[in-house]
Design an enzyme around this catalytic site. Structure first.
Site, PDB file in Angstrom:
ATOM      1  CE  LYS A 542      51.191 -14.811  -5.514  1.00  0.00           C
ATOM      2  NZ  LYS A 542      51.931 -15.165  -4.288  1.00  0.00           N
ATOM      3  CB  THR A 543      45.108 -17.530  -3.623  1.00  0.00           C
ATOM      4  OG1 THR A 543      46.140 -17.923  -4.526  1.00  0.00           O
ATOM      5  CG2 THR A 543      43.846 -18.316  -3.930  1.00  0.00           C
ATOM      6  CG  ASP A 596      45.127 -20.040  -7.114  1.00  0.00           C
ATOM      7  OD1 ASP A 596      45.792 -19.037  -6.804  1.00  0.00           O
ATOM      8  OD2 ASP A 596      45.075 -21.068  -6.411  1.00  0.00           O
ATOM      9  CG  ASP A 597      50.255 -21.473  -8.118  1.00  0.00           C
ATOM     10  OD1 ASP A 597      51.149 -20.690  -8.469  1.00  0.00           O
ATOM     11  OD2 ASP A 597      50.424 -22.408  -7.319  1.00  0.00           O
ATOM     12  CE  LYS A 624      46.127  -9.016 -24.906  1.00  0.00           C
ATOM     13  NZ  LYS A 624      46.319  -7.611 -24.476  1.00  0.00           N
ATOM     14  CE  LYS A 698      48.569 -18.635   1.503  1.00  0.00           C
ATOM     15  NZ  LYS A 698      48.544 -19.638   0.418  1.00  0.00           N
TER      16      LYS A 698
END
Length: 732
Positions: A542-543, A596-597, A624, A698
């Protein structure tokens, strides 16, 4: 120019022939004297019109007491009087400034409120009564107006020179249409109202501004705003401003990121102004440990302006006070936990001086800060620092101007290479501040100079003619000088150290969706904020995908908010750091922020459960918050705890939620084939050795790297080695 001196008769000074004659400002002689046919007499450097009166004895000169005071003579003194003639080109005065006061101050003290005199009627009276007479600077004239005796002192006289420009003159002839501006001495008890036929003061040096010569680039729009709001009204005569019923702007606040030119603007404004030098003070210099000393320092800054306004009123010169780092002393009152309360009292003192009961109208306070949010809100209202101008990052045209300024000397002295293209450099320096562009030029120059230095023999003479700053020097400098508001390319590269391996349709769909989001943010006229959450099991990339989106976007601002950079931060410090990154992003036209995370940012722990509500609320608000006008922002979040994000309301705060999956068997084959890991006939066996049907990418990359440790470079991994590594990992 001022006439001829055929002879120098000596006359005895006597009183004017009568009270009425004393108010004509004429110098009287006997009709039989040969000076009686002269129009003007030069007496001790002052020129008076001549009047003939038989009551004046021959050889005498009739002067009133004010004339004698001005000439520094007494009754019975002998003075030299010379016939004075107008020069061929005339001596018409175009404009006069003068002080008007009572002849006697004794009665003025008990008059109560100041006596108001209409300036138009007063000017009509003076020009009709004294038309044709020669008025000199510092000359005193007595006259009667509406039953009161007044005295007039000429302060300045302005006439046209040979080029047609209005300049100061020692004397000039008063005409019926000569404008007069009255200054009011301290304690005179006279208020001259309705002044209007006055020339505008010369506020700036020269007739035009050349910002490039002043070393200012990319700030034309901001300068136009400053001039329009702070100086336009001051160019007009005080009478115009009075009739408009407005007050001059007294304060300007320049705010923005460091290095964008706030201090430079303030410094150059001081250089452009006529008159007094600006007072420059750093905020911390005001503070003093002794009680009342800080407030006294503030008062001292305004002392000269107070004295000048008391003496000259609306004709006072403009006093500019430049406050650098104004947030150091003008923090919001009550925000500083100090028992002394010094900050609060300093703010109070400053507010009083700018816009208190005895507010000054001849000051302009220019404050500069990187932290506008820290200032006391009372300081920002109209009447105080009401003009608030953001000095942001320069656009491409502005960067060309700044580069041109900083390379102008190189161009003049032929030190710059022919291949240097400033327009191309401007395109490559997105989100560089003015200071960073200057640093880039210095860095490029250092490479050019270093080529001419022999480290083994520093005493060797340098060939100056060989010094050339080339485009390659600038390219190298671009890798060395990084903008504070730029893309963190090195950090993004570390998040995808193994590169990106396309593994099939699902990956292609994810990448295509992310590219669409980037394109929508950069091109859509309606979408200024877009948020996407990448969720999936740990290790699915994802990162790395988010980093790839950031690098591929070519956006000038790309930043990563990660728990790695906030180890040991308190909840409040974390929230402040996150908010600052968003604030920085709002200064760039196109920005990407990677969260991230997110569960680590929120300090989520399943046991309890426990999380930081302070950080959570910060994220929910910022996700928002719509960026300012002409600013666009894409936020990409990553998480391995989709259910937790759903419960906390984080998932619903994002516009899109994209699932990043584990790899299936065909996708694993694609990855291993792309890495050229096994022989083709061993591929099926290698995939079958993996015990799980779905594996995070990974994990595959880690297993491949471990298996290769004992395999010569360039050779395929033996299947036995592969299965051994898998058994070792699984058994542990």
């Amino acid at each position: 120019m001022y006439g001829s001196r055929p002879s120098t008769p000596s006359l005895t000074v006597v009183n004017s022939p009568s009270q009425d004659a004393a108010k004509t400002n004429l110098a009287f002689v006997n009709p039989a004297d040969r000076l009686a046919n002269a129009n003007y007499l030069d007496i001790n450097g002052l020129v008076y019109s001549v009047g003939a009166d038989p009551t004046i004895a021959p050889g005498c000169l009739g002067l009133n007491s004010v004339q004698r005071k001005c000439l520094r003579v007494s009754s019975g003194d002998r003075v030299a009087a010379v016939k004075w003639t107008l020069p061929p080109d005339g001596a018409r005065v175009m404009f006069i400034t003068a002080e008007v006061d009572f002849v006697s101050r004794k009665g003025a003290a008990g008059r109560g409120p100041a006596m108001e005199v209409d300036s138009l009627l007063l000017i009509q009276h003076l020009t009709s009564r004294f038309s044709g007479q020669i008025f000199s600077v510092d000359q005193l004239i007595t006259f009667e107006f509406q039953g009161t005796n007044f005295i007039l002192r000429i302060i300045n006289a302005y006439a046209l020179d040979s080029s047609g420009e209005q300049k100061s003159a020692p004397r000039g002839q008063l005409m019926p249409d000569t404008p007069v501006y009255f200054e009011q001495p301290t304690g005179s008890g006279i208020k001259v109202g309705g002044q209007r036929n006055v020339v505008a003061p010369q506020l700036f040096k020269g007739k035009e501004f050349n910002f490039s010569k002043l070393g200012i680039g990319g700030l034309d729009i901001q300068f136009e705003q400053i001039f329009r709001r702070a100086f336009a009204s001051r160019v007009f005569p005080p009478s115009v401003v009075e009739r408009l019923g407005i007050h001059h702007v007294k304060g300007v606040l320049l705010f923005g990121p460091p290095g964008t030119g706030k201090t430079l603007i303030a410094r150059q404004i001081g250089k452009m102004l006529n008159g007094r030098e600006p007072k420059v003070v750093n905020g911390p210099e005001i503070l003093n440990k002794y009680v009342g000393a800080s407030e006294e320092n503030v008062r001292n800054l305004f002392a000269d302006a107070e004295k000048d306004q008391a003496m000259h009123g609306e004709a006072s010169e403009l006093h500019v006070i430049i406050f650098d780092e104004i947030d150091a002393i003008c923090k919001a009152r009550g925000s500083v936990s100090s028992g002394s309360g010094v900050h609060d009292t300093v703010v109070n003192q400053l507010l009083t001086k700018i816009d208190g009961v005895d507010a000054l109208n001849n000051i302009l306070l220019i404050g500069m800060t990187n932290r506008k949010d820290m200032l006391d809100e009372a300081l920002l209202r109209p009447g105080r620092l009401e003009v608030q101008i953001e000095i942001g990052l320069p656009d491409e045209g502005g960067r060309v101007q700044i580069l041109t300024i900083h390379t102008s000397k190189m161009v003049q002295n032929s030190f710059i290479g022919r291949d240097v293209d400033l327009a191309e450099l401007a395109a490559k320096t997105k989100n560089f501040s003015g200071a960073e562009i200057e640093g880039l030029v210095k860095s490029a120059t250092s490479f050019a100079l270093n080529r001419q230095v022999d480290v083994s023999d520093l005493s060797k003479p340098v060939d100056e003619d060989s010094i050339k700053v080339t485009m390659q020097d600038f390219e190298t400098a671009l890798r060395e000088v990084k903008p504070a508001f730029g893309a963190v390319t090195e950090t993004l590269e570390t998040y995808r150290a193994n590169g990106i391996i396309p593994y099939g349709e699902r990956f292609d769909h994810l990448q295509s969706t992310c590219r669409t989001l980037v394109e929508q943010v950069s091109k859509s006229s309606q979408t200024t904020l877009l948020t996407a959450l990448l969720e999936g099991p740990p290790g699915t990339g994802k990162t790395a995908l988010a980093a790839t989106v950031g690098l591929g976007s070519q956006f000038p601002f790309v930043k990563v908010i990660s728990a790695d950079n906030m180890v040991g931060f308190s909840e409040t410090a974390k929230s402040s750091h996150i908010a600052k990154v968003f604030d920085d992003a709002y200064r760039s036209p196109l920005s990407i922020i990677v969260l991230d995370d997110i569960e680590r940012l929120l300090e989520f722990v399943a046991i309890g459960p426990r999380f930081s509500n302070t950080v959570l609320q910060t994220l929910l608000v910022l996700l928002k918050k719509v960026p300012p006008q002409q600013r666009r922002l894409l936020v990409i979040g990553t998480t391995s705890a989709a259910s937790v994000m759903q419960d906390m309301g984080v998932s619903s705060a994002f516009n899109f939620v994209l699932h990043v999956p584990r790899l299936r068997e065909p996708e694993i084959k694609s990855v291993l084939a792309a890495m050229k890991t096994f022989q083709p006939h061993e591929m099926e066996m290698a995939v079958a050795s993996l015990l799980d049907s779905e594996v995070p990418i990974k994990r595959i990359l880690l297993l491949v790297d471990m298996a290769r440790q004992s395999v010569p470079e360039g050779y395929a991994i033996p299947i036995a080695r592969w299965t051994q590594v898998i058994r070792d990992i699984d058994s542990s």
